[in-house]
Structure formats: C-alpha cells, structure tokens
Design an enzyme around this catalytic site. Sequence first.
Site, PDB file in Angstrom:
ATOM      1  CG  ASN A   9      -1.737   1.234   1.683  1.00  0.00           C
ATOM      2  OD1 ASN A   9      -1.813   1.790   0.093  1.00  0.00           O
ATOM      3  ND2 ASN A   9      -2.576   1.249   2.782  1.00  0.00           N
ATOM      4  CE  LYS A  11       0.070   3.381   4.875  1.00  0.00           C
ATOM      5  NZ  LYS A  11       0.047   3.576   5.937  1.00  0.00           N
ATOM      6  CG  HIS A  95      -5.265   1.850   5.341  1.00  0.00           C
ATOM      7  ND1 HIS A  95      -5.266   2.736   6.606  1.00  0.00           N
ATOM      8  CD2 HIS A  95      -5.174   0.684   5.454  1.00  0.00           C
ATOM      9  CE1 HIS A  95      -3.690   2.514   6.982  1.00  0.00           C
ATOM     10  NE2 HIS A  95      -3.554   1.501   5.741  1.00  0.00           N
ATOM     11  CD  GLU A  97      -3.109   5.274   6.592  1.00  0.00           C
ATOM     12  OE1 GLU A  97      -2.356   5.686   5.560  1.00  0.00           O
ATOM     13  OE2 GLU A  97      -1.564   5.086   7.587  1.00  0.00           O
ATOM     14  CD  GLU A 167      -2.476  -2.606   7.822  1.00  0.00           C
ATOM     15  OE1 GLU A 167      -1.663  -2.792   7.214  1.00  0.00           O
ATOM     16  OE2 GLU A 167      -3.532  -1.575   7.502  1.00  0.00           O
ATOM     17  N   GLY A 173       2.761   2.243  10.452  1.00  0.00           N
ATOM     18  CA  GLY A 173       3.958   3.604  10.617  1.00  0.00           C
ATOM     19  C   GLY A 173       4.495   3.743  11.963  1.00  0.00           C
ATOM     20  CB  SER A 212       5.586  -2.229  11.503  1.00  0.00           C
ATOM     21  OG  SER A 212       5.723  -0.966  12.065  1.00  0.00           O
TER      22      SER A 212
HETATM   23  P1  13P Z   1       3.169   0.061   7.587  1.00  0.00           P
HETATM   24  O1  13P Z   1       3.859  -0.822   7.299  1.00  0.00           O
HETATM   25  O2  13P Z   1       4.190   1.378   7.228  1.00  0.00           O
HETATM   26  O3  13P Z   1       3.326   0.295   9.340  1.00  0.00           O
HETATM   27  O4  13P Z   1       2.126   0.121   6.936  1.00  0.00           O
HETATM   28  C1  13P Z   1       1.083  -0.369   7.598  1.00  0.00           C
HETATM   29  C2  13P Z   1      -0.408  -0.087   6.505  1.00  0.00           C
HETATM   30  O5  13P Z   1      -0.826   1.377   7.383  1.00  0.00           O
HETATM   31  C3  13P Z   1      -0.848  -1.223   5.134  1.00  0.00           C
HETATM   32  O6  13P Z   1      -1.715  -0.667   4.520  1.00  0.00           O
END
Ligand code: 13P
Length: 255
Positions: A9, A11, A95, A97, A167, A173, A212
């Site tokens: 992803n 983003k 997601h 976010e 997740e 992140g 992560s």
């Molecule tokens: P990270 O791998 O940067 O922690 O992000 C995970 C994520 O949100 C994938 O959709």
Amino acid sequence: MRRPIFAANWKLHKNRGEAAAYVRELLPRVAGMDGVEIVLAPPFTALDAVATALAGSAVALAAQNVHPAASGAFTGEVAPGMLADLGCRFAIVGHSERRALFGETDAGVASKAAALLAAGLRPIVCIGETLEQRDADQTFDVLRTQLAGSLAGLPRNRARDLVLAYEPVWAIGTGRSATPEMAQEAHAFVRECLVAQFGEAGAEIQIQYGGSVKPENAAALMAQPDIDGALVGGAGLEAESFSKIIHFEAQEGSS
Ligand code: 13P
C-alpha cells in the site's frame, strides 16, 4: 488451501515515473513465484502507469479506495467500474487512515465492498484496534463490531473473493509490529467471525497482517497458521524490501 497474499500500500507516495521504475525493479525479483499473490496499490494517479508496467505479469493492481456508486454527481470520486477499466483486480477499503482521517464508517466500508464485488473486483477490507482499545481489553469487541458492520450483507457465495487485513492501528508506521503470537490470536478470532458469518467459505478467506511488516519480521509472522500474507506500508515503498518480505527472508538479528 489459502494462498499467501502480499500487498504494498503506497499510500500518498510515488509519481508515475517512480511507480514504473519500482515495477521494473520488482518484477525480476518475484519472477516465477506462482504460489503467492502479489498486489501493488499505488495512488490513483499512478494506476495507469503501473498497469502498463505490469502488463503480462501475474502481479495484480489495486486501488486504495473507491466510491460505491457506479456513476453520478460525486465530485472527486472514482467508481468500481473505472478501476476495473484500468486493470485493477483489488481495492483496499476501510484502511484505518481513512476511518480516522476521512470519517469512513463500517457501513460505508460494507457498501464499497459490495460495489467492488458487483464490479468483479476483490475488496481488501481493513480492520484493527487502537492502542487505547487494546489496553482496555476491547480488541475482540472492536474486531467483532468492525467485521459485522464492514461485511454486512455481503453475499455468502462471494466470500472467497474477500481479503481481510488485520492492521492494529498502533503498529502502523510506528516500527512496532504486533508479536507473531498477538497477531495470530487476533487472526484466529477474525477467522472464527468469518466462519460464523460465511460458513465453510470463511475458512478460505485470506487474512493479511499489516503494521510495521519488514523483511526482519516477515518470516515469524508468516509462520503463524492464520496469517496469510501482509499488507505493507513503509517497507512496500522499496521493491527490494517488499520482495524480501514476499520471499519471507528472515534476516539476521530478526525480531
Ligand atoms: P506500515 O507497514 O508502514 O506500518 O503501514 C501498514 C499499513 O498501513 C498498510 O496498509
């Protein structure tokens, strides 16, 4: 038998040139890996460039979001059929976010997932608890509620086209992944909920872990019985680290 599925992803990262360069670097690294599904989720603006660069390969294209309507007066939105037209086979929905920053609700996620299925795309439905919820021992309640709402009304005969992504918000992140045991516990619970809703087909649904994931921790996570791949953010931005994750390459000093 569930095939492992790895999705990067991206983003809000990469323009068209960077996206095409990534694909050129990734494809030789994953050539011949027939036993796994590999998915790239670039921003909307790079979907066409990535589709062109992926032509003829087994790596699949995903969008990071979608609007549930097929067409209409929805300024700024993108319909499932438009994604299919670009060559997308998947789209990420719900997601954390989008839930936290853009007000996405479980009911909204369910309508997006239904629209994707109707257009022949596979939804990657994201769920996960916050740190406050985990600390308050609410993880299972949160997951149960998110699953019930985000999968409400989806047809049982399309269950195998779903992908779930667990997740935990606190692991995204942050560099702080869930331990393999914590992730497995959550995945086993998600699996129970999926079987309760969809019957036998629920046992066939792939459940990705996200938060992560990196080359150093991928092998231990993927060794868990209910973890069927990963949804990767930061480490999915480089073709080298994403391909190492796909290869489950345990690195020295792995955590
Ligand atoms: P990270 O791998 O940067 O922690 O992000 C995970 C994520 O949100 C994938 O959709």
